[in-house]
Motif scaffolding. Structure first.
Motif, short mmCIF file in Angstrom:
data_model
loop_
_atom_site.label_atom_id
_atom_site.label_comp_id
_atom_site.label_asym_id
_atom_site.label_seq_id
_atom_site.Cartn_x
_atom_site.Cartn_y
_atom_site.Cartn_z
N GLN A 42 1.01 -1.13 0.09
CA GLN A 42 0.37 0.13 -0.22
C GLN A 42 1.00 1.34 -0.22
N TYR A 43 0.50 2.62 -1.04
CA TYR A 43 1.45 2.84 -1.31
C TYR A 43 0.59 4.55 -0.29
N LEU A 44 0.83 5.77 0.17
CA LEU A 44 0.25 7.01 1.24
C LEU A 44 1.21 8.19 -0.46
N ALA A 45 -0.13 8.85 -0.46
CA ALA A 45 -0.45 9.72 -2.00
C ALA A 45 -0.94 11.10 -0.58
N VAL A 46 0.14 12.39 -0.98
CA VAL A 46 -0.34 13.17 1.24
C VAL A 46 -0.40 14.80 0.21
N ALA A 47 -1.42 15.17 0.43
CA ALA A 47 -1.97 16.45 -0.67
C ALA A 47 -1.59 17.76 0.51
N LYS A 48 -1.29 19.23 0.35
CA LYS A 48 -1.29 20.26 1.39
C LYS A 48 -2.25 20.93 0.62
N LYS A 63 -4.77 26.81 9.34
CA LYS A 63 -5.75 26.21 8.09
C LYS A 63 -5.25 25.72 6.61
N VAL A 64 -3.79 25.44 7.52
CA VAL A 64 -3.11 24.32 6.42
C VAL A 64 -3.24 22.87 6.23
N ILE A 65 -4.12 22.16 6.00
CA ILE A 65 -4.40 20.34 6.21
C ILE A 65 -4.21 19.81 5.28
N GLU A 66 -3.73 18.61 5.29
CA GLU A 66 -3.43 17.50 4.41
C GLU A 66 -4.15 16.16 4.23
N VAL A 67 -4.81 16.23 3.00
CA VAL A 67 -5.25 15.27 2.13
C VAL A 67 -4.31 14.12 1.98
N SER A 68 -5.02 13.09 2.75
CA SER A 68 -4.19 11.37 2.49
C SER A 68 -5.39 10.29 2.17
N LEU A 69 -4.56 10.00 1.18
CA LEU A 69 -5.01 7.98 0.74
C LEU A 69 -4.28 7.36 0.91
#
Length: 786
Positions: free
Chosen positions: A49-55, A225-231
């Motif tokens: 499983q790989y983790l993709a993260v965006a800010k 107000k900076v959030i991380e979106v990960s999957l």
């Protein structure tokens, strides 16, 4: 206090406790190796499983189109949108459904493998096209399998075990929800010829629900107000596309929302501008009508003119009344028959009255001067009197004329004053009405100008709407590799588990263990009975009976026991049967017969005449151990026959055996009698022991278990010494209370203890060093040295 500390140190010995685990090091090694093999297999066949993260950073809406009326308290928000609320918006099912539709995630392609299936993302060899509408496809769950035969044909089967059916690419395949068409991709179809491809069609709502719980959205810090979106996903490219598309959908949605608000705001402003323009025209007309009807242009300036006119008119009226009063005074002064001086400056601007009054006063002064030198009848005085009378008449006539003229003037001024005052009194009401109309005009005009300004702002914001989220970092592989399974953690866990399993098993087994294991355990339980020694456990290659000149561990252990027995027996004052040794135990299976036979062989090997008696008539075991060592036909008469038949003599029951080149006499138990207890109480038992104790150096008697039957206790008076046998890992600690009772009640003479079947690793003393003269076992690492 010193005794207490000594007891505590004896109760817990760290070195001994650890030695329990060190002795089982092989199980630790095996367990660790097995756990590592399982971990390796798990890692080998687990889908990574790989983790993709965006800010992203959430932006305020103060400058957006939705803020056209933010300066109005009616429309201004009380506080900024909460970050948590925006997180819930981003994770909403509607956004996720849009992402699934955008990326076509409800149709997945897999290369089937022996253990798990690998998903193909983007560069798929085939593409499935559905004939039915999207509303049907989006709510359908369906799996099927294909095998590509060539660039034109393929096998199709709905289930993996179904019989495949051949189709051509582009041919319609019927399904329960409608037809579908499979077409190849010309780029890489040849690379998949012969491959099995699984196609999965998933319900969009179920997929969105699953995706909702897989996507992680959280702020990077408190009040940030900076959030991380990960999957996390097996395909990193797919995870990146999902995260980036989700952010794009959120921005698109917020832009559409702001544009809709801006458009609605612009439409509302245009409607209000038109209505307020009509109201403003009506108010302007009201002002014009009011000024026309009241004949005013500027109420405030005309009111000032009225006040000035009123003051001037009042001044003129006061001056006229003053002149009238002066004329009346002069007229009164002239009415007197005497000649009196009159004021000469009360003419108030009338030249004739002023001149006559001055002439009158001059002549009157001249007359007074003449009267001082002449009388009143003097012709000159009379002539002056006549002149004065004429002047007085003329002056009265002029005063009367002036009085009439002033009265007319005063009346005119009073009328004019009333008109001016009436106008002044009417000014506040006109001004109030005009101000009310002008106030409406001002409100309408300011609102009209405000709406015109906001209409321009809304028009500008409609064409320049900014998104609500600024992308700081697009989706990227945060770990640089798979995040699951974590090889380091898995292997560390395998090592820990491999160590923990045998540790736990040993700890629990030791915690629940109620059996003795060596001499040391026995000495802790029974402190007032001497322990002669330990007998090691025999392995598959070890012999069960000792031999002449034997240097085995078994032989050495019996020599130690014999030496200890001799030492203990010499310290006792046994008057009768001092060479008779009973061998018994608590329960069956503790090795009495084995010990009795080897103990007899050990004593015989020391050039002693030894007799072994099988007194366990219920379950005899000696014959089965020695039957292959007989040298001549043994006598079938044993102890049972001797006790039953008085004609049988002792010599007929004893047989000589040569066991491993060691000669020994044995009296077997004979046939199993129906009444063993009564038989052992026979008086011939005393004759037997009296005779054999005199003939042999040692008489070893194998008796029945003392707790199960009373046989041993019935003949215990014939024993000079009793060896009470226990067995490691079989004899329970609680059962040894029976041995304590026997010793306390003196039911068995000269009790001594022996531990049988002890593992070499559990020997109470000498386990670490082995027996002198035996080959030293080298460790694995020692054998590896050259």
């Amino acid at each position: 206090m010193e005794n207490l500390s000594n007891n505590n140190s004896e109760d817990f010995n760290l070195k001994k406790t650890l030695s329990v685990y060190f002795k089982q090091w092989k199980w630790f090694v095996i367990s660790i190796i097995l756990c590592c093999i399982i971990a390796f297999t798990y890692l080998r066949y687990t889908t990574p499983q790989y983790l993709a993260v965006a800010k992203i950073m959430l932006l305020d809406d103060k400058d957006s189109s939705s803020g056209a009326f933010n300066d109005l308290s009616l429309f201004a928000e009380n506080e900024d949108a909460k970050v948590e609320d925006e997180i819930q918006v981003i994770k909403s099912r509607s956004f996720l459904r849009n992402v699934i539709k955008e990326l076509n995630l409800n149709v997945q392609y897999f290369i089937t493998g022996r253990v798990y299936d690998s998903e193909i993302y983007k560069n798929t060899p085939i593409v499935v096209n559905f004939i039915e509408s999207d509303s049907v496809i989006n709510n359908t769950n369906f799996n099927f399998y294909t095998q590509i035969l060539s660039s034109t044909d393929f096998y199709y089967r709905p289930n993996e075990d179904d019989e495949p059916k051949k189709y051509a690419f582009g041919q319609t395949i019927p399904t329960f929800f409608g037809g579908m068409i499979i077409t190849p991709t010309t780029n890489n179809i040849d690379n998949y010829v012969g491959s099995d491809i699984k196609v999965r069609l998933t319900n969009i709502n179920a997929l969105a629900e699953s995706l909702k719980y897989r996507i992680g959205i959280s702020p990077t810090g408190k009040s940030s107000k900076v959030i991380e979106v990960s999957l996390t996903d097996p395909v990193i490219a797919k995870a990146k596309d999902i995260v980036n598309t989700l952010i794009d959908e959120y921005n698109k949605s917020t832009i559409q929302k702001k544009n809709a608000i801006s458009k609605n705001t612009a439409d509302f402003i245009n409607d209000r501008v038109d209505l307020i323009a009509l109201d403003l025209v009506s108010v302007d007309s009201s002002i014009v009508n009011f000024k026309t009807s009241n004949k005013v242009t500027d109420v405030a300036s005309e009111a000032g003119q009225f006040l000035n006119s009123s003051a001037l008119n009042q001044q003129q009226l006061d001056a006229a009344k003053t002149q009238l009063s002066q004329l009346n005074y002069m007229n009164g002064a002239l009415g007197d028959e005497r000649f009196e001086s009159i004021p000469s400056n009360l003419g108030m601007g009338d030249a004739s009255i002023s001149g006559l009054s001055s002439r009158y006063n001059e002549l009157l002064e001249r007359r007074r001067t003449l009267l001082k030198s002449a009388g009143e009848q003097n012709p000159v005085v009379l002539e002056l009197d006549q002149t004065l009378n004429d002047i007085k008449q003329n002056l009265q006539q002029s005063i009367n004329n002036s009085t009439k003229s002033l009265r007319i003037q005063i009346g005119s001024l009073e009328n004019q004053s009333e008109r001016i005052n009436s106008k002044i009194y009417s000014v506040p009401g006109q001004e109030r009405k005009l101000r009310s109309i002008e106030r409406k005009q001002g409100i309408k005009e300011s609102l009209y100008l405000y709406l015109l300004e906001k209409r321009e702002e809304a028009a500008i914001s409609l064409t320049a709407t900014s998104p609500s989220a600024e992308i700081i970092d697009e989706a990227y592989n945060s770990a640089g590799g798979p995040v699951f399974p974590n090889k380091r953690i898995i292997y560390i866990g395998a090592l820990f588990l491999g160590f923990l399993i045998p540790f736990g098993v040993i700890y629990v087994s030791d915690l629940l263990d109620n059996k003795i294991h060596n001499k040391e355990d026995l000495e802790k339980i029974i402190k007032n009975i001497p322990v002669l020694g330990e007998i090691p456990r025999a392995t598959g290659n070890d012999k069960s009976l000792i031999e002449r000149n034997d240097r085995s561990i078994l032989s050495e252990s019996f020599r130690i026991i014999k030496t200890s027995f001799d030492y203990v027996s010499r310290g006792r004052d046994v008057k009768q049967y001092g060479n008779v040794v009973f061998v018994t135990s608590t329960i069956n299976g503790e090795g009495k017969s084995f010990f009795s036979l080897n103990m007899a062989l050990t004593m015989a090997n020391a050039k002693k005449r030894v007799l072994l008696i099988g007194a366990d008539v219920r379950n005899p075991q000696i014959y089965s151990a020695i039957k292959k060592h007989k040298t001549k036909a043994p006598s079938e008469i044993g102890l049972t026959e001797y006790l039953v038949d008085k004609s049988v003599i002792i010599g007929e029951t004893i047989n000589e055996y040569n066991i491993n080149d060691i000669k020994i006499d044995i009296l077997l138990s004979g046939k199993v009698p129906p009444n063993p207890a009564e038989l052992l109480m026979s008086s011939r038992m005393k004759d037997l022991f009296d005779s054999v104790s005199a003939q042999y150096d040692y008489v070893i008697v194998d008796t029945a278990p003392a707790m199960l039957v009373t046989d041993t206790l019935l003949i215990s008076q014939y024993a000079g010494h009793t060896i009470y046998l226990t067995r490691a890992e079989r004899t329970e600690k609680d059962i040894l209370n029976f041995a304590k009772e026997l010793h306390a009640d003196n039911k068995l003479n000269g009790m001594m203890l022996v531990v049988n079947d002890v593992k070499q690793s559990n020997f109470g003393y000498g386990a670490k060093y082995g027996y002198y003269g035996t080959p030293v076992k080298k460790s694995f690492f020692s054998r590896m040295k050259f």
